[in-house]
Design an enzyme around this catalytic site. Sequence first.
Site, mmCIF file in Angstrom:
data_model
loop_
_atom_site.group_PDB
_atom_site.id
_atom_site.type_symbol
_atom_site.label_atom_id
_atom_site.label_comp_id
_atom_site.label_asym_id
_atom_site.label_seq_id
_atom_site.Cartn_x
_atom_site.Cartn_y
_atom_site.Cartn_z
ATOM 1 N N ALA A 41 40.150 46.873 40.456
ATOM 2 C CA ALA A 41 39.705 45.526 40.810
ATOM 3 C C ALA A 41 38.816 45.514 42.045
ATOM 4 O O ALA A 41 37.758 44.870 42.066
ATOM 5 C CB ALA A 41 40.919 44.617 41.022
ATOM 6 N N ASN A 44 35.519 47.251 41.438
ATOM 7 C CA ASN A 44 34.716 46.390 40.561
ATOM 8 C C ASN A 44 33.996 45.329 41.374
ATOM 9 O O ASN A 44 32.806 45.051 41.168
ATOM 10 C CB ASN A 44 35.603 45.695 39.524
ATOM 11 N N TYR A 172 47.504 38.994 39.530
ATOM 12 C CA TYR A 172 48.871 39.434 39.217
ATOM 13 C C TYR A 172 48.906 40.346 37.999
ATOM 14 O O TYR A 172 48.312 40.044 36.968
ATOM 15 C CB TYR A 172 49.755 38.203 38.975
ATOM 16 N N ARG A 173 49.610 41.466 38.132
ATOM 17 C CA ARG A 173 49.825 42.404 37.040
ATOM 18 C C ARG A 173 51.328 42.472 36.749
ATOM 19 O O ARG A 173 52.101 42.987 37.553
ATOM 20 C CB ARG A 173 49.303 43.796 37.398
ATOM 21 N N ALA A 260 36.152 40.614 34.188
ATOM 22 C CA ALA A 260 35.386 39.372 34.338
ATOM 23 C C ALA A 260 35.808 38.605 35.583
ATOM 24 O O ALA A 260 34.972 38.011 36.280
ATOM 25 C CB ALA A 260 35.558 38.498 33.095
ATOM 26 N N ASP A 262 36.868 39.869 38.351
ATOM 27 C CA ASP A 262 36.300 40.551 39.510
ATOM 28 C C ASP A 262 34.832 40.189 39.688
ATOM 29 O O ASP A 262 34.359 39.978 40.813
ATOM 30 C CB ASP A 262 36.449 42.062 39.350
ATOM 31 N N ASN A 286 30.545 31.811 37.800
ATOM 32 C CA ASN A 286 30.719 31.626 36.363
ATOM 33 C C ASN A 286 29.723 32.464 35.559
ATOM 34 O O ASN A 286 30.061 33.031 34.518
ATOM 35 C CB ASN A 286 30.580 30.151 35.991
#
Length: 321
Positions: A41, A44, A172-173, A260, A262, A286
């Site tokens: 993350a 990225n 969150y994972r 997306a 990130d 966006n």
Amino acid sequence: MTTVSDRRRVATLGETMALVRSRDIGSLRHASDLALGIGGAESNVAIALRRLGLDVTWLGRVGDDSLGERVVREIRAEGVDARAVVDADAPTGLMLKERPTPASTRVLYYRAGSAGSRLSACDLPDGWIEQADLLHLTGITALISESARETLSVAIDRARAAGVVVTFDINYRSSLASPAVAGPWLRDVAERADIVFGGTEELELLYPGTDAAAACERLLAHRPAEVVLKRGADGATAVLATRTVEAPGFVVDVVDTVGAGDAFVAGYLSGLLDGSEVAARLHRANVCGAMLCMTPGDWESSPTLREVRQFTAGIGDPVLR
């Protein structure tokens, strides 16, 4: 034209892993054609920010192995200042991605005991945070290990003391911790940040029993000045103490949604650092998120500012068909 001296410096830290993904639709149990890359993350976001014209530095641990070399090489090749700590006693983490159906992606992590999970406060160089304009963190680092969580806390303290802006993507994972365990840890970090990003369920995770709107209010009662709600194709909302700003999303042909969020964060932060108004930040965020979804990979299709403008110019409404 933006010169090197004009670019703002962003620092981020966290685990980046080797990434193996199937090229075809179907389970990995039958896949014969695989692609090797990297993903994480924070890296990225770092790569996406660099493509948007900012100077970025990433810090993390990798194993003393070929996959660790791959991670560092790929990040540096994108123009990011990679501060890699090589850990001879732990391997580089690994993630696998498969596409069971054209409309779904499954991610498998092999990161227990990895080099990245052994991140320590001792890995933070003197002045590294203090010289930045902005420090970006994610909830993944808060959950991968106790030492990583302590490192994140020390980084926030140092940023606070130096007047460096702290941004936090909840990210969150569920594979790392249950909601009951993760919620308090993630809430503690979010309440110490200046800007918080999250989806509806992630914000509700911080304050069980509340909806996303109430969670935003509770966060704003603490330190954060902005809470940015990510809603995918439905757009995004920035909640500030005095107003709420919304921006429509984009409906695109989705190939892979991983990464997306990130790209979205990078779009927003780049707008923040170049002085754009909130609505313009949301719009850019966006666009970046939508463009990332249109090709395989966690970061490969993160756009440049020129590509963001081309995407925007090529549409008459928020729907691409």
